[in-house]
Design an enzyme around this catalytic site. Structure first.
Site, PDB file in Angstrom:
ATOM      1  N   THR A  16       5.641  -2.710   2.346  1.00 58.26           N
ATOM      2  CA  THR A  16       6.371  -3.207   3.770  1.00 58.26           C
ATOM      3  C   THR A  16       7.253  -4.463   3.761  1.00 58.26           C
ATOM      4  O   THR A  16       8.116  -4.599   4.339  1.00 58.26           O
ATOM      5  CB  THR A  16       5.303  -3.369   4.865  1.00 58.26           C
ATOM      6  OG1 THR A  16       4.544  -2.127   5.236  1.00 58.26           O
ATOM      7  CG2 THR A  16       5.920  -3.814   6.220  1.00 58.26           C
ATOM      8  N   SER A  62       2.552   1.102  -0.966  1.00 61.24           N
ATOM      9  CA  SER A  62       1.412   1.071  -1.565  1.00 61.24           C
ATOM     10  C   SER A  62       0.430   2.261  -1.745  1.00 61.24           C
ATOM     11  O   SER A  62      -0.539   2.387  -2.327  1.00 61.24           O
ATOM     12  CB  SER A  62       0.425  -0.329  -1.446  1.00 61.24           C
ATOM     13  OG  SER A  62       0.056  -0.291  -0.209  1.00 61.24           O
ATOM     14  N   THR A  95       0.395  -3.531   1.857  1.00 59.93           N
ATOM     15  CA  THR A  95      -1.007  -4.022   2.487  1.00 59.93           C
ATOM     16  C   THR A  95      -2.127  -2.711   2.232  1.00 59.93           C
ATOM     17  O   THR A  95      -3.205  -3.049   2.226  1.00 59.93           O
ATOM     18  CB  THR A  95      -0.921  -4.546   3.736  1.00 59.93           C
ATOM     19  OG1 THR A  95      -0.442  -3.459   4.661  1.00 59.93           O
ATOM     20  CG2 THR A  95      -0.156  -5.871   3.595  1.00 59.93           C
ATOM     21  N   ASP A  96      -1.736  -1.405   2.140  1.00 55.72           N
ATOM     22  CA  ASP A  96      -2.494  -0.554   1.978  1.00 55.72           C
ATOM     23  C   ASP A  96      -3.484  -0.606   0.991  1.00 55.72           C
ATOM     24  O   ASP A  96      -4.766  -0.193   1.269  1.00 55.72           O
ATOM     25  CB  ASP A  96      -1.846   1.006   2.250  1.00 55.72           C
ATOM     26  CG  ASP A  96      -1.052   1.285   3.666  1.00 55.72           C
ATOM     27  OD1 ASP A  96      -1.399   0.406   4.493  1.00 55.72           O
ATOM     28  OD2 ASP A  96      -0.542   2.448   3.749  1.00 55.72           O
TER      29      ASP A  96
END
Length: 332
Positions: A16, A62, A95-96
């Site tokens: 992101t 990710s 961030t995932d």
């Protein structure tokens, strides 16, 4: 003046933080749209605190992170850390799966130099995007001498986390990352970095895992998420696909139904390494209702299922001895 500044290597992987959308007021966007040069161009003030050497390792959301990129990222990071001209490494990441990549790096990189992972919850074209400030803070942490020998760190939303403890807790909030079991290690505010504690578990230079001794693919380890009325069907499917280990995201203190427990015991007797973790967001897993020694299971301590999987994959490259693997879960 720039010649006197520390040099930080920036490795970009997408996410992101490199995302872009059509409408700044909407949540829809595409990850990995901006390259490392565009990220740096948006933060000219970085040039006041460090000389940035940027490289693009990948440019993905990710959710598409995999072992192949892990190894590529780790090998390049290690090369840069071994370079005397580089003071630290900053890695931009979606961030995932950030916590999994960070924990992998924490176990395989060997350096006392700072390594900082950073991401964003709002894409670069959003109203009040958080990526630019997060990246500025990550570089600020990387150039700080007190960041050395702390293992791999995560910097998000003014906060510095140890990677072993950090977890994503909310799908959209910018304050999504928390260390629920132990708290943050420090904070950063417009370049001022403060630390409040030191990591105690083994990491980086203390780790027995070395990139030179690892190869992809790592041993196959699956995560099975349990629920009320759970049957062993998914667990059996994992065994049928030749999993060398299975992490159980059990209910409560890593518990499972009686029928599932029997299937786990049989698999353990056949040599499959079973780690009991929990689907609960915080707390550790201990031998309570289940006698792990008798069943031949391993408890994850307070590692969540996704990090327990990373450690088990690496542990299985060293040994199948369950007692030794249990020690690893208590040390790392």
């Amino acid at each position: 003046m720039a010649q006197n500044l520390p040099t930080i290597a920036l490795l970009a992987t997408g996410g992101t933080i490199a995302g872009s959308g059509v409408d700044a007021s909407l949540g829809s966007y595409k990850s990995g749209e901006l390259g490392v040069k565009e990220l740096l161009k948006a933060i000219p003030s970085l040039n006041k605190i460090a000389r940035i050497q940027g490289e693009q390792v990948s440019n993905i959301g990710s959710q598409d992170m995999n072992e192949e990129i892990w190894f590529k990222l780790a090998q390049r990071a290690q090369e840069l850390l071994d370079d005397s001209r580089i003071q630290g490494v900053v890695i931009t990441h979606g961030t995932d799966t950030l916590e999994e990549s960070a924990y992998f790096l924490n176990l395989v990189l060997h350096s006392t130099k700072p390594v900082v992972l950073v991401g964003a919850m709002r894409n670069a074209s959003s109203l009040s995007a958080d990526g630019a400030l997060n990246l500025y803070y990550a570089v600020s942490v990387a150039v700080n001498e007190k960041s050395a020998n702390k293992g791999v760190l995560v910097v998000m939303d003014d906060t510095i986390f140890r990677v072993r403890e950090v977890v994503k807790t909310h799908t959209t909030h910018i304050s999504t990352f928390k260390a629920l079991n132990s708290g943050a290690i420090g904070s950063v505010y417009y370049g001022k970095t403060r630390y409040y504690m030191q990591p105690l578990r083994k990491h980086t230079t203390e780790s027995e895992f070395s990139l030179s001794q690892l190869k992809t693919p790592l041993p196959k380890v699956d995560i099975i998420y349990t629920h009320a009325g759970m049957t062993p069907d998914l667990f059996q499917a994992s065994l049928n696909s030749h999993a060398k280990g299975v992490v159980i995201a059990g209910v409560g203190n890593g518990n499972v139904s009686a029928g599932f427990l029997k299937a786990m015991q049989e698999a353990s007797q056949m040599g499959v390494v079973i780690v009991r973790s929990s689907r609960v967001g915080s707390g550790g897993v201990t031998s309570g209702e289940i006698d792990d020694k008798a069943y031949g299971f391993i408890t994850s301590d307070n590692l969540n299922p996704q990090k327990a999987r990373v450690l088990l994959q690496l542990a299985l490259t060293k040994t199948n001895d369950k007692a030794k693997i249990q020690e690893m879960f208590e040390e790392y």
